[in-house]
Scaffold this motif. Structure first.
Motif, mmCIF file in Angstrom:
data_model
loop_
_atom_site.group_PDB
_atom_site.id
_atom_site.type_symbol
_atom_site.label_atom_id
_atom_site.label_comp_id
_atom_site.label_asym_id
_atom_site.label_seq_id
_atom_site.Cartn_x
_atom_site.Cartn_y
_atom_site.Cartn_z
ATOM 1 N N PRO A 87 -49.295 -11.579 -74.043
ATOM 2 C CA PRO A 87 -48.653 -11.681 -72.886
ATOM 3 C C PRO A 87 -49.345 -10.562 -71.662
ATOM 4 N N TYR A 88 -49.253 -11.025 -70.582
ATOM 5 C CA TYR A 88 -49.809 -9.879 -69.580
ATOM 6 C C TYR A 88 -48.958 -9.948 -68.488
ATOM 7 N N ILE A 89 -49.204 -8.742 -67.584
ATOM 8 C CA ILE A 89 -48.219 -8.604 -66.383
ATOM 9 C C ILE A 89 -49.574 -8.819 -65.486
ATOM 10 N N TYR A 90 -49.111 -9.512 -64.470
ATOM 11 C CA TYR A 90 -50.012 -9.541 -63.160
ATOM 12 C C TYR A 90 -49.513 -9.244 -62.144
ATOM 13 N N SER A 97 -55.037 -0.152 -54.364
ATOM 14 C CA SER A 97 -54.230 -1.364 -53.942
ATOM 15 C C SER A 97 -55.292 -2.626 -54.355
ATOM 16 N N GLY A 98 -54.684 -3.654 -54.383
ATOM 17 C CA GLY A 98 -55.298 -4.961 -55.101
ATOM 18 C C GLY A 98 -54.595 -5.659 -56.200
ATOM 19 N N SER A 99 -55.324 -6.439 -56.918
ATOM 20 C CA SER A 99 -54.788 -7.032 -57.892
ATOM 21 C C SER A 99 -55.192 -6.399 -59.295
ATOM 22 N N HIS A 100 -54.161 -6.517 -60.155
ATOM 23 C CA HIS A 100 -54.111 -5.616 -61.568
ATOM 24 C C HIS A 100 -53.602 -6.555 -62.597
ATOM 25 N N LYS A 101 -54.446 -6.760 -63.789
ATOM 26 C CA LYS A 101 -53.967 -7.362 -64.943
ATOM 27 C C LYS A 101 -53.681 -6.568 -66.354
ATOM 28 N N ILE A 102 -52.679 -6.505 -66.779
ATOM 29 C CA ILE A 102 -52.423 -5.502 -67.976
ATOM 30 C C ILE A 102 -51.707 -6.411 -69.344
#
Length: 537
Positions: free
Chosen positions: A465-468, A499-504
């Motif tokens: 599982p990721y959080i985008y 700022s911008g896109s992040h995936k964790i």
């Protein structure tokens, strides 16, 4: 010429099999296996959306306005509800035995009429408290009760979404809604007809009370379930979820019972199901329950046979109940805050069948009520009776346009949030006579970033599982993981991010063993919180 009575302006399932499925779903909700918290108040079944984040968001909306949804279950025949008098000959030719005779019509305008058994609505129209929206539906309509009901509830063209257009509203807020529920239930449903309108991403478990005396007993003396001494395993997490849901319902039982007792009905309602439901809603509104959305239901609109008698009875009951409902609210000076809106899963075909009825169709009118409409008008273009789609009226207004207008201009919800609730589908706002004073979306560099935040869970591989999320500005970001009753179980991140896109990757970040099941992540940025459920496998 039409004489005014008022001075002012085939995707069908097998039908039998379809009803088996539909009835089974209603049966499950009535048993408390699906749906929201349920109780009996008077002779009505009350469902309080006790655990959906919709209840928190609506209770905090900056408006006193209230929405009352009136669900016409079975597929209302719109062509015998609003009669196009300008095309009366074609109407009669298509319905030689079930048309409304000309001497039984009440003309609201030169072009459109209602049957005389809907006479209580004549005064509402004349006083500027009623509008009708022509030809509401969607492209490539599905004619299954079950599927089309879900499409109207979810605002999704495909039968694959299991949450509703209102249930998605501010779903990402309040991860601890069991521990800190809103003061008042924001959505209350009366009746046992299953519907997804108020369903969020997380399941709601019904809690049933079987009578007024039991409601009062639970409200005043109900025993709250233990939330501490639970087993440390997946079953314990599930037990916490269910007990938290029940405890929240106990809390709302007390609120609903108190509001009901604080008010009384100022008019005498007829002894019909829809009248009893609206009478209850009127008492709860006048008793200052604080709820922003109600839904009532009237069944029996699947008029394949014997339509004239059945439909006239239903629309007579609805018209009388609605007129008395607003008269009741007027006595408490509350009617100006209440918008009534009918909807049904589909309309009926233009041509009658061989059983004095009509089969499943497509587009139909939506009726809207209340002094907040500030006028009487027919919205949009009535579908052609001759240029049909295999005997079906072609929709001229998408139902999501109606939803969006009500959310943005009546409930005063930010337009970006409205778009998210409608799954980012394009919509056109309608002119329905009300507005939220031209409020605009704030700029994230000047005010809050809440309207600009995008986030979702996703699973690029099984058990991963990721959080985008898309961060509109550089800010300090705090991400916490909670179980389903709002207890924090791990910290995912607590740092400055650009700022911008992040995936964790959740598992990689916390490096802690978690039980399999549903969790809620909460993203805190500035003074805002965003949350959604995520599955840990």
């Amino acid at each position: 010429m039409c004489q005014h009575h008022s001075p002012q302006n085939n995707k069908d399932l097998s039908h039998d099999e379809e009803h088996k499925i539909w009835s089974r779903r209603s049966f499950l909700q009535a048993l408390g296996i699906a749906g929201t918290g349920t109780m009996m108040l008077g002779t009505n079944s009350i469902s309080a959306s006790s655990v959906s984040p919709l209840t928190m968001a609506l209770s905090q909306a900056e408006t006193d306005n209230i929405l009352v949804l009136v669900r016409l279950v079975g597929g209302n025949d719109g062509l015998n509800t609003i009669i196009p008098f300008y095309d009366y000959d074609n109407y009669v030719n298509a319905r030689p035995t079930i048309h409304i005779p000309q001497d039984s019509l009440i003309c609201l305008t030169q072009d459109f009429a209602i049957p005389n058994y809907m006479e209580p609505l004549q005064a509402m129209f004349g006083e500027g408290k009623m509008r009708a929206i022509h030809g509401v539906g969607y492209d490539d309509p599905n004619l299954s009760h079950f599927t089309s009901s879900d499409i109207w509830a979810t605002a999704e063209d495909e039968d694959r979404i299991r949450n509703g257009w209102l249930g998605r509203y501010y779903e990402h807020l309040y991860p601890d809604y069991f521990i800190n529920p809103p003061e008042n239930p924001a959505a209350v449903q009366i009746g046992n007809f299953a519907n997804l309108v108020f369903e969020g991403y997380d399941k709601n478990y019904a809690f049933v009370l079987s009578g007024t005396n039991q409601l009062q007993d639970v409200a005043e003396n109900g025993t709250m379930h233990d939330m501490l001494n639970l087993p440390d395993c997946t079953y314990g997490d599930q037990l916490e979820y269910m007990r938290g849901s029940i405890n929240t319902t106990y809390t709302y039982a007390e609120k609903i019972h108190a509001a009901y007792g604080r008010a009384s009905n100022a008019v005498a309602y007829q002894d019909t199901g829809i009248a009893r439901q609206l009478a209850t809603v009127a008492r709860l509104i006048k008793g200052n329950l604080g709820t922003k959305v109600y839904m009532v239901s009237l069944g029996g609109f699947d008029t394949h046979s014997g339509q004239p008698e059945r439909h006239s009875k239903l629309m007579s009951e609805l018209s009388d109940a609605m007129a008395r409902f607003y008269e009741d609210l007027d006595a408490g000076d509350m009617s100006k805050y209440v918008l009534g809106m009918t909807f049904s899963e589909f309309g009926r075909r233009v041509f009658e069948n061989g059983s004095e009825g009509t089969d499943h169709g497509a587009a139909a009118p939506i009726l809207m009520f209340g002094p907040g409409l500030n006028g009487n008008e027919f919205i949009g273009e009535h579908p052609s009776l001759s240029a049909t789609d295999r005997g079906n009226l072609v929709s001229s207004i998408d139902f999501r346009d109606v939803y969006a207008t009500v959310m943005a201009k009546w409930l005063c919800i930010d337009e970006t949030v409205v778009s998210e609730a409608l799954l980012d589908k394009p919509y056109e706002a309608l002119e329905l006579g009300f507005d939220c004073n031209g409020s605009s979306t704030p700029n994230p560099t000047e005010q809050s970033i809440g309207a600009y935040m995008r986030h979702r869970p996703y699973y690029p591989a099984e058990n991963t599982p990721y959080i985008y999320f898309e961060l509109p500005v550089t800010a300090h970001v705090d991400i916490q993981l909670y179980n389903m009753i709002g207890q924090r179980v791990a910290s995912i991140a607590n740092e400055m991010m650009f700022s911008g896109s992040h995936k964790i990757n959740i598992k990689e970040k916390i490096n802690t063993r978690l039980h399999t099941g549903q969790y809620i992540y909460s993203i805190s940025i500035q003074d805002k919180k965003f949350s959604k459920s995520v599955v840990i496998r």
